[in-house]
Design an enzyme around this catalytic site. Structure first.
Site, short mmCIF file in Angstrom:
data_model
loop_
_atom_site.label_atom_id
_atom_site.label_comp_id
_atom_site.label_asym_id
_atom_site.label_seq_id
_atom_site.Cartn_x
_atom_site.Cartn_y
_atom_site.Cartn_z
N ARG A 147 53.62 53.12 33.91
CA ARG A 147 53.20 51.74 33.59
C ARG A 147 52.92 50.94 34.87
NH1 ARG A 147 56.78 48.34 32.13
NH2 ARG A 147 58.01 49.80 30.88
N TYR A 207 31.66 36.42 24.42
CA TYR A 207 31.99 37.47 23.46
C TYR A 207 32.92 36.88 22.39
CZ TYR A 207 34.42 41.50 21.55
OH TYR A 207 34.98 42.41 20.69
N ASP A 264 32.24 37.25 33.39
CA ASP A 264 32.23 38.50 32.61
C ASP A 264 30.90 39.17 32.89
OD1 ASP A 264 31.91 40.44 30.59
OD2 ASP A 264 33.32 39.39 29.28
N LYS A 305 31.91 49.43 27.50
CA LYS A 305 30.47 49.34 27.31
C LYS A 305 29.74 50.19 28.36
CE LYS A 305 32.07 46.41 24.32
NZ LYS A 305 32.18 44.97 24.53
C1 LIG Z 1 33.21 43.96 24.27
C2 LIG Z 1 33.32 42.81 25.18
C3 LIG Z 1 34.57 42.35 25.60
C4 LIG Z 1 35.86 42.91 25.07
O1 LIG Z 1 36.07 44.21 25.55
P1 LIG Z 1 36.92 45.33 24.74
O2 LIG Z 1 36.85 46.50 25.66
O3 LIG Z 1 36.25 45.52 23.42
O4 LIG Z 1 38.30 44.78 24.59
C5 LIG Z 1 34.59 41.31 26.52
N1 LIG Z 1 33.47 40.76 26.99
C6 LIG Z 1 32.24 41.17 26.60
C7 LIG Z 1 31.02 40.52 27.15
C8 LIG Z 1 32.13 42.21 25.68
O5 LIG Z 1 30.91 42.61 25.29
#
Ligand SMILES: *Cc1c(COP(=O)(O)O)cnc(C)c1O
Length: 411
Positions: free
Chosen positions: A72, A126, A191, A216
């Site tokens: 961890r 998001y 982000d 992603k």
């Molecule tokens: C999918 C997404 C998230 C969240 O990510 P997870 O891996 O699904 O927890 C945050 N920001 C953006 C822009 C996203 O597309």
């Protein structure tokens, strides 16, 4: 304790970093592929020494190169991914988490622990990021602003400014340099999930924190969930302490897959972006389409509003998969008002440009004519000439566009 891979010899281009960063020590170890370390615990013969290392971590989040005491705390395979992502984003460090939401959670907890619970944020974000802030699940308080309102919204207890550019799902773009300036000393979190470091490196524009849903584009194959924050080492230490205490760690196998994903990131993003740009171009002249959103920056995401029923489009695709998420090798389409942004209050959703007729497409690596054929069929019959609204605007900026300019493609 992190067993970070050795530092590279000098500056290298992004394409080179993508395949070498985080692996610079491998040849010296007599290896070619990165090893996966699945250990949950590590032998500690020198208990006094371990006590000192644990004290050092508790005091300031510092990790040395020795084996982690416990999984961890750190993991050598995950550390390779962190090293590589930091190189790609041009930051000192990166800290990986179990998902993008776990990464955002750690940032909010780190700021909250410093007594800075107020967040200034720009919509759209998001859906779940919006929800996390709006619901105040972590005890934070959010002020939603237009980009021009950031400076005025900052208070003494503001710990974070949060933006996405291009934003999910409208692809609205911000001038990150101007936003960073308006933040003053408050850390800006950008982000960068949609752009990836291939198209944009927000740290160069002044963002102190660069967040990814690694699920992603970084993973890129729709088979690994992860998140990561690229930042300076000082902030990274706080994030590692939060990660250790709250447990949102990335699994080593996921770390391995994300490192492997990074090696093809530049190639994938460029190829998928070419498909997206071509689809945006065809959609922009299509009478069934009200409006197309495609970032000036480029990228592999396209959003568009239809005159007809958006649910019929997601029900009608065959080659394209109707599914949430994005950034995979294959093309996905989804209806944000029903899925990715369902958790956002309908009025807030609409006022930030997420209309009920909006569809969000993540272009993959298929042949673009095959994709168009599928989309064309799913859009349904073309209206006869008399049904076409006169002078319908085919492409335009997102409704909340700041002066700095958001989305547009030349029609
Ligand atoms: C999918 C997404 C998230 C969240 O990510 P997870 O891996 O699904 O927890 C945050 N920001 C953006 C822009 C996203 O597309």
């Amino acid at each position: 304790m992190a067993a970070q891979a050795s530092a590279p010899p000098g500056p290298r281009a992004l394409a080179t970093e993508a395949v070498h960063a985080g692996r610079d020590d491998l040849a010296g170890l007599g290896l070619h592929a990165a090893p996966i370390d699945l250990s949950t615990t590590y032998p500690s013969y020198d208990t006094r020494g371990e006590a000192a290392r644990i004290d050092a971590f508790a005091a300031d989040g510092a990790l040395d190169d020795g084996p982690p005491v416990y999984a961890r705390l750190a993991n050598p395979t995950v550390a390779r991914f962190e090293t590589a992502l930091a190189r790609l984003e041009g930051t000192q460090s990166a800290v990986a988490f179990a998902s993008g939401m776990a990464a955002l959670t750690a940032v909010l907890l780190a700021r909250g622990a410093a007594g800075l619970r107020h967040v200034v944020a720009v919509r759209p974000l998001y859906g779940c990021s919006d929800h996390l802030l709006t619901a105040g699940l972590l005890g934070s308080e959010v002020t939603w602003v237009d980009p021009a309102g950031i400076a005025d919204a900052i208070r003494p207890d503001t710990g974070l400014v949060l933006v996405e550019s291009p934003a999910n799902p409208t692809l609205a773009e911000l001038d990150l340099r101007a936003v960073a300036k308006d933040c003053g000393t408050v850390p800006l979190l950008a982000d960068n999930t949609f752009a990836t470091p291939v198209l944009q490196r927000p740290a160069e524009s002044g963002a102190r924190l660069v967040l990814h849903s690694a699920t992603k584009y970084l993973g890129g194959h729709g088979d690994v969930l992860g998140g990561v924050v690229a930042c300076d080492e000082e902030f990274a230490r706080r994030l590692r302490q939060v990660r250790f205490a709250t447990g949102g760690v990335l699994h080593p196998l996921a770390g391995y897959l994300l490192l492997r994903g990074l090696s093809t990131l530049p190639v994938r993003v460029r190829a998928a972006s070419a498909n997206a740009a071509e689809l945006a171009r065809r959609l922009a002249t299509d009478p069934r389409v009200r409006r197309v959103h495609y970032p000036r920056l480029g990228g592999a995401m396209v959003a568009f509003e239809v005159h007809g029923d958006p649910h019929a489009v997601t029900a009608g695709v065959r080659l394209i998969t109707p599914a949430v998420s994005l950034g995979s090798v294959d093309t996905l389409i989804q209806h944000p008002a029903s899925i990715s942004h369902r958790v956002v209050d309908a009025a807030d959703r609409r006022s930030s440009g997420v209309s009920d007729s909006l569809l969000r497409l993540s272009a993959g690596l298929e042949d673009v004519d095959d994709l168009w054929q599928d989309l064309d069929r799913a859009l349904g019959p073309r209206p006869s000439r008399s049904d076409v609204p006169a002078a319908a605007p085919r492409v335009s900026a997102a409704p909340t566009a700041p002066a700095a300019g958001r989305t547009a493609v030349a029609s």
